[in-house]
Design a protein around this motif. Structure first.
Motif, PDB file in Angstrom:
ATOM      1  N   PHE A 182       0.825  -1.191   0.000  1.00 53.64           N
ATOM      2  CA  PHE A 182       0.000   0.000   0.000  1.00 53.64           C
ATOM      3  C   PHE A 182       0.870   1.257   0.000  1.00 53.64           C
ATOM      4  O   PHE A 182       0.702   2.176  -0.812  1.00 53.64           O
ATOM      5  CB  PHE A 182      -0.862  -0.052   1.272  1.00 53.64           C
ATOM      6  N   ALA A 241      -8.981   3.546   2.827  1.00 53.96           N
ATOM      7  CA  ALA A 241      -7.914   2.542   2.763  1.00 53.96           C
ATOM      8  C   ALA A 241      -6.749   2.957   3.661  1.00 53.96           C
ATOM      9  O   ALA A 241      -6.198   2.136   4.398  1.00 53.96           O
ATOM     10  CB  ALA A 241      -7.433   2.359   1.325  1.00 53.96           C
ATOM     11  N   ILE A 250      -8.986  -2.791   2.073  1.00 51.33           N
ATOM     12  CA  ILE A 250      -7.855  -1.882   1.835  1.00 51.33           C
ATOM     13  C   ILE A 250      -7.337  -2.065   0.415  1.00 51.33           C
ATOM     14  O   ILE A 250      -7.112  -1.092  -0.322  1.00 51.33           O
ATOM     15  CB  ILE A 250      -6.717  -2.153   2.845  1.00 51.33           C
ATOM     16  N   ALA A 308      -7.713   0.852  -2.239  1.00 51.21           N
ATOM     17  CA  ALA A 308      -6.475   1.517  -2.639  1.00 51.21           C
ATOM     18  C   ALA A 308      -6.367   1.558  -4.161  1.00 51.21           C
ATOM     19  O   ALA A 308      -5.844   2.509  -4.739  1.00 51.21           O
ATOM     20  CB  ALA A 308      -5.267   0.793  -2.047  1.00 51.21           C
ATOM     21  N   GLN A 323      -9.938   5.854  -1.153  1.00 55.44           N
ATOM     22  CA  GLN A 323      -8.508   5.803  -0.844  1.00 55.44           C
ATOM     23  C   GLN A 323      -8.244   6.291   0.583  1.00 55.44           C
ATOM     24  O   GLN A 323      -7.408   5.741   1.294  1.00 55.44           O
ATOM     25  CB  GLN A 323      -7.725   6.638  -1.850  1.00 55.44           C
TER      26      GLN A 323
END
Lengths: 338, 282
Positions: free
Chosen positions: A156, B254, B239, B243, B251
């Motif tokens: 991420f 996330a 997530i 994302a 977002q």
């Protein structure tokens, strides 16, 4: 320590065998009451119960291999050995080959290790040889805590923070070298970025294994070298490294095992493209990211079996790598007498 | 000549050590950078909505992660509930009765491999046995995948902890006439229960952030549900999906979810460490 404890346990086992406490005859002869027999029966039941659960673990975990082979069978039958050398992965044409994903897995892991091994080595040397004892513990704990952070966090972060930085700062510099592996537009996401994120993820892990291995070097050896006038670096190179060689290689291979099978850290940033490209900047796919991207929406006839075949390939590769790594680490620990 | 050699050795030493120190600072800086951006952006998304609202539909504003948090908590709780007894009993077998048996050493080896085996492969396995056979994704399947990942962690820590129990303690119990099962459970396991709990906490920390095996077992669910037979929302997959989405508020969520998971996992790891240290001292 472990070996000593094991030896102790073996002596206890042997003592039980000698007095034959667990056989009914001996129980009768020794105690002559029913309690001895009852205990013996309870013990047998207890051993059987715990063995059942140990067997359950073994069966569940080895069942994975069987399930993968069974589910992958339609694909293996259709493509045969050609699956391993097929360079096309096209759900639209129902043609599947493992080369694109296999290349992605190997390329990202190679980049990761190329970065992570020297950095981890440096961290381990710093923690064991240079750092003041007061700092060594908290820093070591920090490294271990970071090894526990879920990989999705790394992926991420890689997508939102690292990829733009690599795109604007690092990739143009590398592209200026003119090498074909750094050709093409700096997209930010691709095989290169995936390798860098993987490297960040395995550094804490490899560093803490290396530190543990370095700590097995007997202080006497190092002190002797210092006594002969060696510098710290010479002690590391000529005493610590030769002594821990096997364990260091084992630790690196454990890291490789992680990198090969890592899904989320890679999937976020690899770009999800099923084509081969000589440039590391191009988007690609690894085995794990292909599975993550395509599985839930795959067609059950040939696409899903092909994904299972990829999973089988990944499982076999990591099994071999981790098996060798375990063996090496254990050998080095046994030699160090830990 | 001697001076030259002396300087060269000195230079090599300084260069090598400087590079090591540089590696340490680069490593720490990178990892500090990760945590800093994560918490700076993630905590900004924290608010009552994050915990009370369910995941928003595409294109709508607001929303939270309540369904994903509850889904994750239920799946992790069930997985821990299943993995703990199995793992502890199997660990007892390896430590107490497995010193000499071939069966135990094979089990030990396979467990060790499974500790670092790719979790996505475990997802594939569970898909084969619990999704393909039933015909749909479910929270149970996700839970099963997580349990399979947690079991090896519990087995290995239980075994390692039991091996720390001094032989004299067992011998004392045996001398009092206690049967082996009582020595194992009431003396040895009791003596190291702090360590075993630590192992369970580490297992929870490990599975709380697992994403890969949930992608095709629990899948995801846009709505709030406590029904484990249906596809279930969970933090990691939300997530991942959010994302990758083009929506700004997705977002943001996330980031919030990622910070939440990192907090929980780091917290569990710290807790496990503190507990284990206290037990060892006491």
């Amino acid at each position: 320590m472990t070996n000593a404890a094991m030896a102790e346990r073996t002596t206890i086992d042997a003592a039980f065998d000698r007095t034959a406490y667990t056989t009914p005859q001996a129980a009768r002869a020794n105690v002559g009451d029913s309690r001895g027999r009852r205990f013996a029966a309870q013990d047998r039941a207890f051993v059987a119960i715990t063995r059942f659960f140990a067997a359950l673990v073994l069966v569940a975990l080895t069942g994975i291999l069987v399930a993968l082979v069974v589910e992958a069978w339609p694909a293996l039958r259709t493509f045969g050995a050609g699956f391993l050398v097929g360079t096309t992965w096209s759900p639209a044409d129902d043609v599947y080959g493992a080369v694109v994903a296999g290349y992605g897995t190997i390329a990202t892991s190679a980049i990761a290790l190329a970065i992570a091994v020297p950095v981890s080595f440096g961290i381990a040397v710093f923690l064991t040889e240079m750092c003041p004892a007061k700092l060594a513990r908290p820093l070591g704990i920090a490294v271990e805590l970071l090894a526990g952070i879920p990989s999705i966090i790394y992926g991420f972060w890689g997508l939102f923070v690292l990829a733009p930085v690599l795109q604007t700062q690092v990739q143009p510099l590398l592209a200026a070298s003119g090498l074909p592996i750094f050709a093409g537009p700096p997209l930010g996401i691709g095989v290169f970025t995936a390798g860098v994120v993987l490297a960040l993820m395995v550094v804490p892990f490899v560093a803490s294994v290396m530190r543990d291995v370095f700590q097995t070097v007997p202080p006497v050896l190092k002190e002797s070298a210092y006594g002969l006038g060696c510098t710290t670096w010479e002690v590391v190179r000529h005493v610590v490294l030769p002594y821990t060689r096997i364990g260091v290689v084992g630790g690196v291979m454990l890291g490789l095992g992680r990198a090969l099978g890592e899904t989320m850290a890679v999937t976020f940033v690899i770009g999800n493209a099923n084509r081969l490209s000589p440039s590391l900047f191009a988007p690609g796919n690894s085995i794990a990211s292909t599975l993550a991207n395509e599985f839930a929406e795959a067609d059950p006839v040939l696409h899903i079996p092909s994904l299972f075949a990829l999973g089988l390939l990944l499982f076999v590769i990591t099994f071999v790598v981790l098996g060798v790594a375990k063996w090496l680490v254990q050998r080095s620990a046994a030699r160090a007498g830990v | 000549m001697d001076a030259f050699l002396y300087h060269r050795r000195k230079f090599a030493n300084v260069a090598g050590l400087a590079l090591s120190a540089a590696a340490m600072s680069v490593g720490l800086a990178a990892l500090g950078w990760i945590l800093w951006t994560l918490f700076a952006s993630g905590l900004a998304a924290f608010g009552a909505d994050l915990f009370l609202e369910s995941t928003p539909a595409p294109g709508t504003q607001g929303g939270g992660l309540a369904n994903a948090i509850v889904g994750s908590a239920m799946m992790v709780a069930f997985a821990t509930f299943v993995a703990t007894p199995i793992g502890i009993l199997a660990g007892i077998h390896l430590a107490e009765f497995g010193a000499r048996s071939r069966f135990a050493s094979i089990t030990r080896f396979v467990t060790d491999i499974m500790l670092s085996a790719p979790s996505i492969v475990i997802g594939l396995f569970v898909y084969a046995i619990a999704v393909a056979t039933v015909g749909h994704f479910s929270g149970w399947a996700g839970s099963l995948a997580l349990a399979l990942i947690a079991i090896p962690v519990v087995v290995r820590t239980t075994e390692n902890m039991l091996l720390l129990v001094p032989g004299s303690l067992r011998e004392a119990a045996f001398a009092l006439g206690a049967p082996r099962w009582k020595v194992s459970l009431a003396v040895a396991l009791r003596a190291v229960r702090g360590g075993v709990v630590t192992g369970v906490l580490l297992a929870v920390a490990r599975i709380a952030g697992e994403t890969a095996p949930l992608l095709f077992t629990a899948l995801n669910n846009q709505f709030f549900t406590a029904d484990m037979r249906a596809p279930m929302a969970n933090l990691p997959v939300v997530i991942y999906n959010f994302a990758m989405s083009p929506y700004e508020n997705w977002q943001q969520l996330a980031w919030g979810g990622a910070a939440l998971i990192a907090l929980v996992v780091l917290g569990l790891n710290v807790l496990a460490r503190v507990m284990f240290r206290d037990r060892q001292r006491g």
